[in-house]
Design an enzyme around this catalytic site. Structure first.
Site, mmCIF file in Angstrom:
data_model
loop_
_atom_site.group_PDB
_atom_site.id
_atom_site.type_symbol
_atom_site.label_atom_id
_atom_site.label_comp_id
_atom_site.label_asym_id
_atom_site.label_seq_id
_atom_site.Cartn_x
_atom_site.Cartn_y
_atom_site.Cartn_z
ATOM 1 N N LYS A 214 22.880 -25.088 19.365
ATOM 2 C CA LYS A 214 22.031 -23.897 19.339
ATOM 3 C C LYS A 214 22.665 -22.933 18.354
ATOM 4 C CE LYS A 214 19.491 -21.698 22.941
ATOM 5 N NZ LYS A 214 18.583 -22.081 23.778
ATOM 6 N N ALA A 218 18.126 -21.394 14.973
ATOM 7 C CA ALA A 218 17.437 -22.653 15.284
ATOM 8 C C ALA A 218 18.190 -23.436 16.353
ATOM 9 C CB ALA A 218 17.345 -23.489 14.013
ATOM 10 N N VAL A 220 19.242 -27.494 17.539
ATOM 11 C CA VAL A 220 19.363 -28.847 16.982
ATOM 12 C C VAL A 220 19.188 -29.862 18.112
ATOM 13 C CG1 VAL A 220 20.837 -30.460 15.716
ATOM 14 C CG2 VAL A 220 20.968 -28.012 15.228
ATOM 15 N N ASP A 340 29.520 -19.351 6.035
ATOM 16 C CA ASP A 340 29.665 -19.317 7.488
ATOM 17 C C ASP A 340 30.493 -20.535 7.931
ATOM 18 O OD1 ASP A 340 29.397 -18.241 9.998
ATOM 19 O OD2 ASP A 340 27.389 -19.063 10.356
HETATM 20 N N1 ADE Z 1 24.912 -30.487 15.916
HETATM 21 C C1 ADE Z 1 24.336 -29.875 14.882
HETATM 22 N N2 ADE Z 1 23.938 -30.756 13.973
HETATM 23 C C2 ADE Z 1 24.255 -31.978 14.440
HETATM 24 C C3 ADE Z 1 24.112 -33.297 13.920
HETATM 25 N N3 ADE Z 1 23.531 -33.523 12.753
HETATM 26 N N4 ADE Z 1 24.582 -34.309 14.624
HETATM 27 C C4 ADE Z 1 25.168 -34.062 15.801
HETATM 28 N N5 ADE Z 1 25.335 -32.855 16.337
HETATM 29 C C5 ADE Z 1 24.877 -31.820 15.653
#
Ligand code: ADE
Length: 528
Positions: A214, A218, A220, A340
């Site tokens: 999170k 956004a 994920v 970042d």
């Molecule tokens: N967290 C954020 N992006 C990710 C990704 N591509 N694979 C696994 N965990 C994630």
């Protein structure tokens, strides 16, 4: 365009440090009949890979059916129509088939610009089957033979790749530098920075699984990209989902990812972007890494010397590639700053190397950028990881290097986090982020007091400074301290950190005089 003269072309593993223009490597069999029925994922069955004649060309595949289905695999210049159609998806890294309406026959096209990306072909869901089942059954033995052949070829490539990738390679990776080159330089990489949105009206067949992250803008998700008619066959991907009012963040990150020259083993692999209008969401689809982010990984694992070198070295390689204005093969590239960098924005791959992710605050540093444009970019990042000059909004906007120096400061904190969990250099305590407890929310004002007024940095335990190994003391420690120097100009570059890691990775912790000598030698010509 014919395939004469291409048939016996193979990739040349040559890497020159001069400028050149890179031609695309594509599947190129012109027209072949196929058992593919335009559903799920199809292999073209083309076993000829060719370097495109013209560096502007991209990889293209077409599927059509006028009684007998055929697949066409070629190189093509997207500035010119292909079967009367302009290619709009050529900056995708995979071939996402799109149905062309209004043709006499059933017709699908896709284009993409990554090595041999025009095979396999991803078809949208819900297309009618065009082949009678009896034909399919008769093709089963042939399909099995093809699968076996493809698997053997894949294993061979994997084996060859691993042999080529000596762990100590400095900067240049023969696999990436491979391919062929012509003499004239690509003066600007903007062609690579084209629109990489999935323009298909049909969206990719993706089923969201669980939330794995999170962020500010956004969420994920781990997700399944379906690869056939059945639910069993899929590829795991990550989907970053932006709400509709976060369009700007989605667009920034998508634009950063769309630069084909950004591709690197230590940068999260981008697949495509989608505007999911119906759900009022924007998606970015990338590779999925099940070990999660570096902070989670360090919280759960104590690491040894080899892992420290692998994680730290690959982190530095990712940042150095981002900052570079040339790829390791000499192609022109726009320098990018992350802005970042933190352990949450670094993912751990299955081989324990890192890749950078979350480019939502990143900035492409064009030469033509004015100080006003740079100034508008403002003070961004996460307070805990902000360089002193960023905390007090005193970044030298006249000098694009200053943005890179701020990234190097943040990278030093991440390197410290990695070192703090390494049992080869002293006792290991529970994971803690730089400047204190995980739960603490650190605001800009309190960070200013610590980092600027009191010149505080994360604690360097005595076991590190007193360590008997020159690898630890001279390189890791001084490198970290030089990266978080209060004076941005005094910081070393990410490329320098890559070179230092290159030297120490092979040097097992040891106090042998010979090794000290080797390190001193390297110091003379490397990045001071
Ligand atoms: N967290 C954020 N992006 C990710 C990704 N591509 N694979 C696994 N965990 C994630």
């Amino acid at each position: 365009m014919t395939i004469t003269g291409r048939m016996n072309q193979f990739r040349y593993y040559i890497c020159l440090s001069v400028s050149f223009r890179l031609a695309q490597l594509c599947r190129f069999c012109d027209i072949e009949s196929t058992a593919c029925n335009a559903t799920g994922v199809c292999e073209s069955l083309c076993n000829i890979s060719s370097i495109c004649e013209n560096p502007n060309e991209v990889c293209v595949s077409a599927w059509r059916n006028k009684g007998n289905p055929i697949i066409e695999t070629v190189c093509h210049n997207p500035a010119l129509p292909f079967h009367g159609q302009y290619l709009t998806d050529y900056n995708n890294s995979v071939c996402l088939m799109k149905q062309v309406k209004g043709m006499e026959e059933d017709f699908y096209i896709c284009s993409c610009s990554q090595e041999e990306c025009n095979d396999p072909l991803f078809f949208p869901d819900g297309v009618e089957r065009n082949l009678p089942p009896v034909l399919l059954v008769s093709l089963v033995p042939a399909l099995i033979a093809v699968v076996v052949l493809l698997s053997a070829f894949y294993c061979y490539r994997l084996f060859r790749q691993q042999n080529l990738k000596a762990p100590k390679t400095k900067g240049i990776d023969s696999e990436t530098c491979a391919i062929i080159m012509s003499d004239d330089d690509r003066s600007d990489s903007s062609s690579a920075n084209a629109n990489s949105l999935n323009h298909n009206t049909e969206l990719l067949p993706i089923q969201l699984d669980v939330i794995v992250g999170k962020g500010r803008f956004a969420e994920v998700y781990r997700a399944k990209l379906k690869q056939g008619a059945t639910d069993e066959s899929f590829q795991m991907v990550a989907v970053k989902i932006f709400p509709y009012d976060e369009y700007a963040s989605w667009k920034t990150e998508w634009e950063i990812f769309s630069d084909a020259e950004l591709r690197h083993e230590n940068v999260l692999q981008f697949l495509t972007a989608e505007d999911r209008k119906a759900e009022r969401r924007y998606w970015l689809i990338t590779a999925y890494h099940e070990r999660g982010n570096l902070q989670e990984f360090l919280t759960q694992h104590v690491i040894g010397w080899d892992e420290l070198c692998r994680l730290g070295g690959s982190l530095a390689r990712g940042v150095a590639h981002l900052h570079a204005d040339r790829t390791s093969c000499g192609r022109a590239k726009v320098a990018i700053v992350h802005r970042d960098l933190k352990s949450v924005n670094v993912l751990v791959k299955s081989d324990l190397s890192c890749c950078l992710c979350d480019f939502g605050l990143s900035l492409r540093l064009h030469n033509s950028m004015s100080p006003e444009e740079l100034a508008n970019s403002g003070q961004v990042g996460t307070a805990r990881y902000m360089a002193p000059e960023v905390l007090e909004s005193r970044l030298d906007l006249e000098n694009i290097e200053s943005f890179k120096q701020a990234d190097v400061y943040s990278m030093a904190l991440v390197l410290w986090e990695i070192m703090s969990r390494c049992n080869a250099i002293g006792d290991v305590r529970e994971y803690e982020p730089p400047f204190g407890k995980l739960k603490d929310h650190l605001c800009v004002e309190s960070m200013k007091d610590d980092v600027i007024r009191d010149r505080l940095r994360p604690e360097i335990p005595a076991s590190w400074t007193n360590h008997t190994s020159p690898g630890v003391v001279v390189l890791c420690l001084s490198t970290i301290e030089e990266c978080w120097d209060h004076d941005p100009e005094a910081r070393v570059t990410a490329q320098c950190v890559v070179e230092r890691f290159g030297e120490i990775s092979s040097a097992v912790i040891s106090t042998e005089p010979k090794m000290i000598w080797i390190i001193e030698m390297k110091y003379e010509f490397c990045c001071f």
